[in-house]
Design a protein around this motif. Structure first.
Motif, PDB file in Angstrom:
ATOM      1  N   ARG A  62      14.192  25.008  34.069  1.00 34.82           N
ATOM      2  CA  ARG A  62      13.358  24.584  35.189  1.00 34.82           C
ATOM      3  C   ARG A  62      13.259  23.046  35.233  1.00 34.82           C
ATOM      4  NH1 ARG A  62       9.146  27.059  38.135  1.00 34.82           N
ATOM      5  NH2 ARG A  62      10.317  28.998  37.734  1.00 34.82           N
ATOM      6  N   TYR A  63      13.236  22.438  34.041  1.00 35.27           N
ATOM      7  CA  TYR A  63      13.079  20.983  33.974  1.00 35.27           C
ATOM      8  C   TYR A  63      14.412  20.231  33.848  1.00 35.27           C
ATOM      9  CZ  TYR A  63       8.062  21.669  33.489  1.00 35.27           C
ATOM     10  OH  TYR A  63       6.758  22.017  33.715  1.00 35.27           O
ATOM     11  N   TYR A  64      15.346  20.796  33.095  1.00 33.62           N
ATOM     12  CA  TYR A  64      16.584  20.081  32.809  1.00 33.62           C
ATOM     13  C   TYR A  64      17.789  20.594  33.586  1.00 33.62           C
ATOM     14  CZ  TYR A  64      13.939  18.320  28.788  1.00 33.62           C
ATOM     15  OH  TYR A  64      12.995  17.743  27.987  1.00 33.62           O
ATOM     16  N   GLY A  65      17.603  21.637  34.376  1.00 36.48           N
ATOM     17  CA  GLY A  65      18.730  22.182  35.111  1.00 36.48           C
ATOM     18  C   GLY A  65      19.601  23.056  34.224  1.00 36.48           C
ATOM     19  N   ASN A  66      20.911  23.023  34.477  1.00 34.76           N
ATOM     20  CA  ASN A  66      21.842  23.905  33.777  1.00 34.76           C
ATOM     21  C   ASN A  66      22.114  23.375  32.373  1.00 34.76           C
ATOM     22  OD1 ASN A  66      23.665  25.931  33.215  1.00 34.76           O
ATOM     23  ND2 ASN A  66      25.377  24.907  34.239  1.00 34.76           N
ATOM     24  N   VAL A  67      21.393  23.892  31.396  1.00 37.06           N
ATOM     25  CA  VAL A  67      21.610  23.532  29.996  1.00 37.06           C
ATOM     26  C   VAL A  67      21.897  24.798  29.206  1.00 37.06           C
ATOM     27  CG1 VAL A  67      20.179  21.467  30.039  1.00 37.06           C
ATOM     28  CG2 VAL A  67      19.130  23.668  29.492  1.00 37.06           C
ATOM     29  N   GLU A  68      22.562  24.608  28.077  1.00 36.56           N
ATOM     30  CA  GLU A  68      22.803  25.719  27.159  1.00 36.56           C
ATOM     31  C   GLU A  68      22.255  25.341  25.799  1.00 36.56           C
ATOM     32  OE1 GLU A  68      27.001  26.232  27.346  1.00 36.56           O
ATOM     33  OE2 GLU A  68      27.465  24.477  26.119  1.00 36.56           O
ATOM     34  N   ILE A  69      21.973  26.361  24.996  1.00 38.07           N
ATOM     35  CA  ILE A  69      21.402  26.152  23.667  1.00 38.07           C
ATOM     36  C   ILE A  69      22.472  26.421  22.625  1.00 38.07           C
ATOM     37  CG2 ILE A  69      19.590  26.775  22.048  1.00 38.07           C
ATOM     38  CD1 ILE A  69      17.970  27.814  24.448  1.00 38.07           C
ATOM     39  N   VAL A  70      22.846  25.388  21.910  1.00 41.54           N
ATOM     40  CA  VAL A  70      23.799  25.525  20.809  1.00 41.54           C
ATOM     41  C   VAL A  70      23.027  25.936  19.564  1.00 41.54           C
ATOM     42  CG1 VAL A  70      25.526  24.346  19.391  1.00 41.54           C
ATOM     43  CG2 VAL A  70      25.282  23.762  21.806  1.00 41.54           C
ATOM     44  N   THR A  71      23.469  26.955  18.884  1.00 39.34           N
ATOM     45  CA  THR A  71      22.752  27.442  17.712  1.00 39.34           C
ATOM     46  C   THR A  71      23.544  27.215  16.436  1.00 39.34           C
ATOM     47  OG1 THR A  71      23.688  29.683  17.846  1.00 39.34           O
ATOM     48  CG2 THR A  71      21.704  29.246  19.137  1.00 39.34           C
ATOM     49  N   ASP A  72      22.812  27.115  15.340  1.00 34.98           N
ATOM     50  CA  ASP A  72      23.409  27.016  14.003  1.00 34.98           C
ATOM     51  C   ASP A  72      24.408  25.868  13.900  1.00 34.98           C
ATOM     52  OD1 ASP A  72      21.954  29.283  13.210  1.00 34.98           O
ATOM     53  OD2 ASP A  72      23.495  30.616  13.987  1.00 34.98           O
ATOM     54  N   ALA A  73      24.020  24.693  14.368  1.00 31.01           N
ATOM     55  CA  ALA A  73      24.880  23.513  14.234  1.00 31.01           C
ATOM     56  C   ALA A  73      25.027  23.166  12.756  1.00 31.01           C
ATOM     57  CB  ALA A  73      24.277  22.339  14.996  1.00 31.01           C
ATOM     58  N   PRO A  74      26.139  22.546  12.350  1.00 28.50           N
ATOM     59  CA  PRO A  74      26.337  22.206  10.946  1.00 28.50           C
ATOM     60  C   PRO A  74      25.317  21.177  10.468  1.00 28.50           C
ATOM     61  CG  PRO A  74      28.024  21.196  12.322  1.00 28.50           C
ATOM     62  CD  PRO A  74      27.283  22.144  13.195  1.00 28.50           C
ATOM     63  N   ILE A  75      24.983  21.238   9.196  1.00 26.21           N
ATOM     64  CA  ILE A  75      24.000  20.331   8.599  1.00 26.21           C
ATOM     65  C   ILE A  75      24.708  19.473   7.548  1.00 26.21           C
ATOM     66  CG2 ILE A  75      21.839  20.160   7.301  1.00 26.21           C
ATOM     67  CD1 ILE A  75      21.148  22.970   8.379  1.00 26.21           C
ATOM     68  N   ARG A  76      24.512  18.166   7.600  1.00 27.02           N
ATOM     69  CA  ARG A  76      25.080  17.278   6.586  1.00 27.02           C
ATOM     70  C   ARG A  76      24.339  15.954   6.601  1.00 27.02           C
ATOM     71  NH1 ARG A  76      28.507  13.424   8.878  1.00 27.02           N
ATOM     72  NH2 ARG A  76      29.469  13.920  10.892  1.00 27.02           N
ATOM     73  N   GLY A  77      24.605  15.139   5.624  1.00 30.65           N
ATOM     74  CA  GLY A  77      23.977  13.836   5.564  1.00 30.65           C
ATOM     75  C   GLY A  77      24.479  12.928   6.661  1.00 30.65           C
ATOM     76  N   ILE A  78      23.639  11.981   7.074  1.00 31.82           N
ATOM     77  CA  ILE A  78      24.030  11.035   8.109  1.00 31.82           C
ATOM     78  C   ILE A  78      25.143  10.140   7.583  1.00 31.82           C
ATOM     79  CG2 ILE A  78      23.296   8.959   9.351  1.00 31.82           C
ATOM     80  CD1 ILE A  78      20.685  10.263   9.924  1.00 31.82           C
ATOM     81  N   THR A  79      26.180  10.019   8.356  1.00 33.55           N
ATOM     82  CA  THR A  79      27.272   9.120   7.997  1.00 33.55           C
ATOM     83  C   THR A  79      27.511   8.160   9.150  1.00 33.55           C
ATOM     84  OG1 THR A  79      28.917  10.686   8.860  1.00 33.55           O
ATOM     85  CG2 THR A  79      28.411  10.794   6.510  1.00 33.55           C
ATOM     86  N   SER A  80      27.936   6.968   8.818  1.00 32.47           N
ATOM     87  CA  SER A  80      28.276   5.977   9.832  1.00 32.47           C
ATOM     88  C   SER A  80      29.598   6.342  10.474  1.00 32.47           C
ATOM     89  CB  SER A  80      28.367   4.593   9.189  1.00 32.47           C
ATOM     90  OG  SER A  80      28.997   3.685  10.050  1.00 32.47           O
ATOM     91  N   SER A  81      29.701   6.158  11.784  1.00 32.18           N
ATOM     92  CA  SER A  81      30.983   6.423  12.447  1.00 32.18           C
ATOM     93  C   SER A  81      32.021   5.367  12.071  1.00 32.18           C
ATOM     94  CB  SER A  81      30.799   6.458  13.966  1.00 32.18           C
ATOM     95  OG  SER A  81      30.473   5.172  14.464  1.00 32.18           O
ATOM     96  N   TYR A  82      31.554   4.199  11.666  1.00 32.95           N
ATOM     97  CA  TYR A  82      32.494   3.143  11.297  1.00 32.95           C
ATOM     98  C   TYR A  82      33.328   3.613  10.112  1.00 32.95           C
ATOM     99  CZ  TYR A  82      34.306  -1.328   9.635  1.00 32.95           C
ATOM    100  OH  TYR A  82      35.146  -2.338   9.221  1.00 32.95           O
ATOM    101  N   PRO A  83      34.649   3.515  10.198  1.00 42.73           N
ATOM    102  CA  PRO A  83      35.507   4.099   9.154  1.00 42.73           C
ATOM    103  C   PRO A  83      35.431   3.411   7.800  1.00 42.73           C
ATOM    104  CG  PRO A  83      36.814   2.894  10.785  1.00 42.73           C
ATOM    105  CD  PRO A  83      35.427   2.977  11.328  1.00 42.73           C
ATOM    106  N   GLY A  84      34.758   2.268   7.717  1.00 44.70           N
ATOM    107  CA  GLY A  84      34.612   1.614   6.419  1.00 44.70           C
ATOM    108  C   GLY A  84      35.553   0.454   6.195  1.00 44.70           C
ATOM    109  N   THR A  85      36.696   0.507   6.837  1.00 44.12           N
ATOM    110  CA  THR A  85      37.647  -0.600   6.771  1.00 44.12           C
ATOM    111  C   THR A  85      38.048  -0.972   8.191  1.00 44.12           C
ATOM    112  OG1 THR A  85      39.504   0.949   6.555  1.00 44.12           O
ATOM    113  CG2 THR A  85      38.551   0.071   4.516  1.00 44.12           C
ATOM    114  N   ALA A  86      38.350  -2.238   8.386  1.00 36.28           N
ATOM    115  CA  ALA A  86      38.693  -2.717   9.716  1.00 36.28           C
ATOM    116  C   ALA A  86      40.004  -2.112  10.206  1.00 36.28           C
ATOM    117  CB  ALA A  86      38.787  -4.244   9.707  1.00 36.28           C
ATOM    118  N   LEU A  87      40.080  -1.893  11.510  1.00 32.22           N
ATOM    119  CA  LEU A  87      41.297  -1.416  12.159  1.00 32.22           C
ATOM    120  C   LEU A  87      41.995  -2.609  12.788  1.00 32.22           C
ATOM    121  CD1 LEU A  87      39.784   1.720  13.938  1.00 32.22           C
ATOM    122  CD2 LEU A  87      41.020   1.669  11.776  1.00 32.22           C
TER     123      LEU A  87
END
Length: 409
Positions: free
Chosen positions: A157-182
């Motif tokens: 009613r508030y957000y329109g056409n949304v779906e609910i994703v269930t049981d998403a994976p759980i893990r520690g937060i990681t930086s998207s930066y790969p750690g070394t320069a490209l």
């Protein structure tokens, strides 16, 4: 291209104040964070369906902050703040209501998204009485629950056409930066991410040269595009994607797609093998057909041999006629089948037209029919990262992109 799937962080760091304030940071488990916010934002006496709807909104908003690296990309060391002017209410050290705690234990690894989008919905909300907003009304959700609506009906009613994703994976937060320069000579999925981001940002900043091939290889063209990006955004112009440039790309990509806004244009990643298999032909359907039709629709506004085509994802007679017209114009065998050579020629011509005509009023097509075709096609795929090579798998009736599909209610 890698398939990017959101995850539930094991913990989240909260800044106890506005982003630029000198307040302390606290790190808590993600489930405890949601329990804290829910216990601070809503009333435990509310109906179960209203509580569920509000908890899912709280989870989704927080995950959007984590997924888009909203604060880390701005140089902060936290993922979210306790300031309701920016994020959600969090009261450090408070106790939790038992029924809210029980529901959060059930729902903390579920979240909302738009169908076909990757990122968790930036599910903004307000109390609906003293403060109103475009998102969910907290008191309004309870009113709807009293009227018999379940949590999914309330959210839609508030957000329109949304779906609910269930049981998403759980893990520690990681930086998207790969750690070394490209840099030139680098290759792999992280280079693909950089190339996709550069091509999308270039739609808003046309002085950044688009890359004709998103191939995961950091060559001279990628280097030149990076240098242009760095020059525009006052970064060191070295053509190297270090941490500062990486997060500037993340921040700008998030901004141009409005990924952290409720009306996000949406992020769509496709898992593609870069081999060249069977061609796309009449009877095929799916997102790659839609992308082909989009390019043909643009060409039709400029090339008389290419007939107008609807962008519907179905390779029918109309699309085949447009393909034959393009093949005739470019001096290719008029087969009506889109193989590697036809795909690449169509894309190269499309990329050239887009670079000039989309951003040059003097070259924009003037006839109403051309303008309608051109602008509607562009709007349809404005948020889709360029698929700049021939698709890496067959398309057949009923086929779809091989993106991982989570279980949805």
């Amino acid at each position: 291209m890698p398939t990017v799937i959101p995850y539930i962080p094991q913990s989240i760091t909260v800044h106890l104040g506005s982003p630029s304030s000198s307040a302390a940071d606290v790190t808590v488990s993600f489930s405890d964070y949601v329990k804290n916010v829910a216990s601070s934002e809503v009333y435990p006496t509310w109906s179960d369906s209203a509580l569920r709807a509000n908890i899912l909104a709280i989870v989704s908003f927080a995950l959007n902050r984590v997924y888009t690296e909203f604060y880390p990309s701005r140089g902060y060391s936290f993922q979210i703040t306790s300031s309701t002017a920016y994020d959600q209410a969090f009261v450090n050290g408070r106790s939790f209501f038992s029924n809210i705690s029980r529901l959060v234990d059930e729902l903390f690894d579920d979240y909302l998204r738009r169908p076909g989008f990757v990122e968790p919905l930036a599910a903004k909300f307000c109390n609906g009485t003293t403060v109103t907003c475009e998102g969910l009304s907290q008191w309004g959700s309870e009113t709807l629950a009293q009227q018999g609506l379940n949590s999914t009906e309330i959210l839609r009613r508030y957000y329109g056409n949304v779906e609910i994703v269930t049981d998403a994976p759980i893990r520690g937060i990681t930086s998207s930066y790969p750690g070394t320069a490209l840099r030139r000579g680098s290759s792999g999925p992280n280079v693909v991410v950089v190339q996709v981001e550069l091509n999308r940002i270039a739609q808003n900043y046309p002085s950044i040269p688009k890359l004709a091939s998103v191939d995961g290889i950091f060559g001279s063209r990628t280097e030149a595009s990076v240098e242009s990006f760095q020059r525009i955004f006052d970064l060191e112009v070295d053509g190297i994607v270090g941490k500062a440039t990486w997060y500037a790309l993340v921040r700008l990509y998030t901004a141009v797609l409005e990924l952290s806004e409720l009306r996000s244009q949406g992020q769509q990643f496709y898992a593609v093998s870069w081999a060249y298999p069977d061609a796309i032909s009449e009877g095929d359907r799916g997102e790659k057909v839609r992308l082909l039709q989009y390019m043909l629709a643009v060409l039709a506004a400029f090339i008389p041999y290419v007939s107008p085509v609807a962008v519907d994802g179905i390779f029918g007679e109309q699309t085949r006629a447009a393909v034959i017209g393009a093949q005739k114009w470019f001096g290719l065998p008029e087969t009506g089948v889109v193989g590697e050579q036809t795909w690449d020629v169509i894309y190269d011509q499309f990329a050239g037209i887009e670079t000039t005509a989309f951003d040059d009023g003097a070259l924009y097509p003037r006839s109403p029919a051309a303008v309608n075709t051109f602008s509607s096609a562009r709007n349809l795929f404005a948020a889709t990262p360029r698929m700049t090579q021939f698709p890496g798998y067959d398309l057949r009736p009923g086929a779809s992109d091989p993106v991982r599909k989570e279980v949805v209610r």
